[in-house]
Scaffold this motif. Structure first.
Motif, short mmCIF file in Angstrom:
data_model
loop_
_atom_site.label_atom_id
_atom_site.label_comp_id
_atom_site.label_asym_id
_atom_site.label_seq_id
_atom_site.Cartn_x
_atom_site.Cartn_y
_atom_site.Cartn_z
N CYS A 26 104.01 20.33 36.47
CA CYS A 26 103.96 21.69 37.02
C CYS A 26 103.69 21.61 38.52
CB CYS A 26 102.88 22.51 36.32
SG CYS A 26 102.63 24.17 37.00
N LEU A 27 104.64 22.08 39.33
CA LEU A 27 104.47 22.08 40.77
C LEU A 27 103.63 23.29 41.17
CD1 LEU A 27 108.11 21.20 41.94
CD2 LEU A 27 106.30 19.69 41.11
N THR A 28 102.45 23.03 41.72
CA THR A 28 101.51 24.08 42.12
C THR A 28 100.79 23.66 43.37
OG1 THR A 28 99.45 25.23 41.48
CG2 THR A 28 99.88 23.09 40.46
N ASN A 29 100.40 24.63 44.21
CA ASN A 29 99.62 24.27 45.39
C ASN A 29 98.14 24.05 45.06
OD1 ASN A 29 98.41 26.91 45.40
ND2 ASN A 29 100.12 27.70 46.61
N GLY A 30 97.76 24.33 43.82
CA GLY A 30 96.41 24.02 43.35
C GLY A 30 95.34 25.00 43.76
N ARG A 31 95.68 25.98 44.58
CA ARG A 31 94.65 26.86 45.14
C ARG A 31 93.99 27.74 44.09
NH1 ARG A 31 97.46 29.82 50.04
NH2 ARG A 31 95.40 30.80 50.12
N SER A 32 94.76 28.19 43.11
CA SER A 32 94.20 29.08 42.08
C SER A 32 93.10 28.41 41.27
CB SER A 32 95.31 29.55 41.14
OG SER A 32 96.26 30.35 41.82
N PHE A 33 93.15 27.08 41.18
CA PHE A 33 92.18 26.36 40.36
C PHE A 33 90.83 26.22 41.05
CE2 PHE A 33 96.42 25.02 39.05
CZ PHE A 33 96.38 25.40 37.71
N ALA A 34 90.73 26.74 42.27
CA ALA A 34 89.42 26.83 42.93
C ALA A 34 88.52 27.80 42.17
CB ALA A 34 89.58 27.28 44.38
N TRP A 35 89.13 28.70 41.41
CA TRP A 35 88.38 29.61 40.56
C TRP A 35 88.26 28.97 39.17
CZ3 TRP A 35 91.24 30.98 44.64
CH2 TRP A 35 90.66 31.85 45.56
N GLU A 36 87.04 28.70 38.76
CA GLU A 36 86.82 27.90 37.55
C GLU A 36 87.39 28.55 36.30
OE1 GLU A 36 83.22 25.53 35.20
OE2 GLU A 36 82.80 26.66 37.02
N ASN A 37 87.42 29.88 36.25
CA ASN A 37 87.94 30.53 35.05
C ASN A 37 89.42 30.21 34.85
OD1 ASN A 37 88.45 32.23 37.37
ND2 ASN A 37 89.18 33.80 35.95
N ILE A 38 90.18 30.05 35.95
CA ILE A 38 91.59 29.68 35.85
C ILE A 38 91.72 28.27 35.29
CG2 ILE A 38 93.73 29.35 37.14
CD1 ILE A 38 92.86 32.24 37.06
N THR A 39 90.90 27.36 35.81
CA THR A 39 90.93 25.98 35.34
C THR A 39 90.52 25.90 33.88
OG1 THR A 39 90.25 25.33 37.57
CG2 THR A 39 90.16 23.65 35.88
N LYS A 40 89.49 26.64 33.52
CA LYS A 40 88.99 26.61 32.14
C LYS A 40 90.05 27.12 31.16
CE LYS A 40 85.14 28.16 29.23
NZ LYS A 40 83.92 28.98 29.16
N LYS A 41 90.73 28.20 31.51
CA LYS A 41 91.77 28.74 30.62
C LYS A 41 92.92 27.76 30.47
CE LYS A 41 92.83 33.14 30.67
NZ LYS A 41 93.20 34.52 31.11
N THR A 42 93.23 27.02 31.55
CA THR A 42 94.28 25.99 31.47
C THR A 42 93.84 24.87 30.54
OG1 THR A 42 94.95 26.50 33.75
CG2 THR A 42 95.73 24.43 32.81
N ALA A 43 92.60 24.45 30.66
CA ALA A 43 92.08 23.36 29.83
C ALA A 43 92.04 23.74 28.36
CB ALA A 43 90.69 22.96 30.31
N GLU A 44 91.78 25.00 28.08
CA GLU A 44 91.67 25.46 26.68
C GLU A 44 92.99 25.36 25.93
OE1 GLU A 44 90.03 29.34 27.22
OE2 GLU A 44 87.95 28.63 27.29
N ILE A 45 94.10 25.28 26.64
CA ILE A 45 95.41 25.13 25.99
C ILE A 45 95.56 23.72 25.41
CG2 ILE A 45 97.90 25.15 26.42
CD1 ILE A 45 97.26 27.33 28.57
N GLU A 46 94.85 22.75 25.98
CA GLU A 46 94.79 21.38 25.46
C GLU A 46 96.16 20.73 25.34
OE1 GLU A 46 92.58 21.77 21.79
OE2 GLU A 46 90.66 21.53 22.84
N ASN A 47 96.92 20.84 26.40
CA ASN A 47 98.22 20.16 26.43
C ASN A 47 98.08 18.89 27.25
OD1 ASN A 47 100.83 19.27 26.55
ND2 ASN A 47 101.72 21.26 27.08
N GLU A 48 97.99 17.76 26.59
CA GLU A 48 97.80 16.49 27.29
C GLU A 48 99.05 16.04 28.05
OE1 GLU A 48 96.46 13.65 24.45
OE2 GLU A 48 94.51 14.61 24.15
N ASN A 49 100.17 16.70 27.79
CA ASN A 49 101.41 16.35 28.48
C ASN A 49 101.62 17.15 29.77
OD1 ASN A 49 102.30 14.45 26.52
ND2 ASN A 49 102.86 16.15 25.19
#
Length: 380
Positions: free
Chosen positions: A180-203
């Motif tokens: 996934c091509l992203t500038n990474g800025r949204s993940f500065a907000w932990e809730n965005i990162t947490k919701k991504t992690a909850e999907i649990e896609n190791e690929n």
């Protein structure tokens, strides 16, 4: 390579996403590509999503379903390709069955405005449209698909649609690699990162650009205030949640002077990243307008690139070189070179036909014929 064509649309009240069917055997997920040897009545009576044809004969307007006719050419579409039919008659190829270079386009919006952006952002809310397109596309993609990229714009700007699409990918394509091509800025907000992690896609691997170890330089390249600090914080949040990360550095006149220092910064502060891609410049989008700020012949930064690659490699970090042909790299860097240019953008120049290492070389961006190195040569 053709990825978009257009004809005259009739009987449309919504977009259609379906798989190309050239045989005429009905399938509820199929779009019939009507050839001269197929009878129009097949399209009328059978359960196809829609019909597309080069035919200009108005008799096929008797079809009850959506049809796009009078298309200049459909030879680029193969059985099993997946296409989007728009209500204005535009046909976009979304997935090519015989290509390893398939991407989903999530949005044209972006919260950065990079000097060398190859897909300049548009300031309009297209979230619902691209969600509809991709939510219909994903279930149709064969489950043996090895890799399917996500690009934009900035994909995370879809908000909850972003997470819905990631969940669909996990459900329908659990074994497919998803860069996934992203500038990474949204993940500065932990809730965005947490919701991504909850999907649990190791690929899933997030491919994030970083252009300098100095905040002001990075922010200038991406034309966004505080982007460096947001990106770095996003990277750390992703690492905390064990989400895979690739860093990307586009090589140009602004990034080259501190490239070795950036490598040191990455090793000392982000040793957890999975891969680092050092990428040649694509002469597309904004780049031609900023060419004086950006252009440096790859031949002229060979030594800096070599020092950078060997520094990262020596300290055990996985590093690759993208988008630079072998004739512009010292031989010591050839093991790090990858064939990275997507097939619809990839060309070789006339000089390449005489080269003995052509089969191992990634060639050039098609757009880079506008501005190319003075040192391109066949190797014997």
């Amino acid at each position: 390579m053709i990825l978009k064509t257009k004809g005259n649309a009739e009987n449309f009240d919504d977009i259609v996403v379906g798989t190309i069917n050239r045989s005429g055997s009905a399938d509820e997920n199929s779009i019939l590509l009507l050839q001269e040897d197929l009878v129009v009545d097949i399209a009328i009576e059978s359960n196809f999503l829609a019909v597309i044809t080069e035919n200009t004969n108005k008799t096929h307007t008797n079809t009850r379903g959506p049809i796009i006719h009078s298309i200049k050419t459909l030879t680029h579409l193969q059985e099993g390709d997946i296409v989007l039919l728009n209500t204005d008659g535009v046909i976009n190829t979304l997935y090519r069955i015989n290509s390893p270079n398939n991407f989903m386009f999530f949005t044209e919006r972006c919260n950065s405005n990079c000097l060398m952006c190859s897909q300049p952002p548009k300031n309009r809310d297209d979230s619902r449209y691209f969600f509809e397109v991709n939510s219909r596309l994903i279930p149709l993609i064969p489950n043996d698909c090895l890799e399917l990229g996500i690009t934009g714009g900035e994909p995370t700007l879809l908000g909850n649609y972003f997470f819905s699409l990631l969940k669909l990918l996990k459900k329908h394509l659990p074994d497919t690699n998803v860069p996934c091509l992203t500038n990474g800025r949204s993940f500065a907000w932990e809730n965005i990162t947490k919701k991504t992690a909850e999907i649990e896609n190791e690929n899933l691997i997030l491919c994030i650009p970083i252009y300098s170890d100095i905040a002001e330089i990075h922010d200038y390249v991406v034309q966004a205030k505080d982007a460096f600090h947001q990106t770095v914080r996003g990277i750390y949040n992703l690492a905390r949640y064990n989400i895979r990360i690739e860093l990307r550095v586009v090589l140009h006149k602004i990034t080259i002077p501190r490239l070795v220092r950036l490598a040191e910064f990455i090793y000392k502060n982000m040793p957890f990243v999975e891969h680092i891609a050092l990428m040649g410049l694509e002469i597309e989008g904004y780049t031609p307008h900023n060419i004086d700020k950006l252009w440096i012949d790859p031949y002229d930064y060979q030594e800096i690139l070599k020092d950078t690659v060997f520094y990262l490699h020596t300290f055990g970090m996985k590093v690759s070189i993208y988008n630079i042909p072998l004739c512009l790299l010292p031989k010591e860097l050839w093991p790090f070179s990858r064939k990275s240019i997507s097939d619809w953008k990839n060309i070789y120049m006339d000089e390449c036909s005489k080269c003995n290492v052509l089969s191992n070389c990634g060639g050039f961006f098609k757009s880079n014929t506008k501005k190319s190195s003075a040192y391109i040569k066949a190797l014997n």
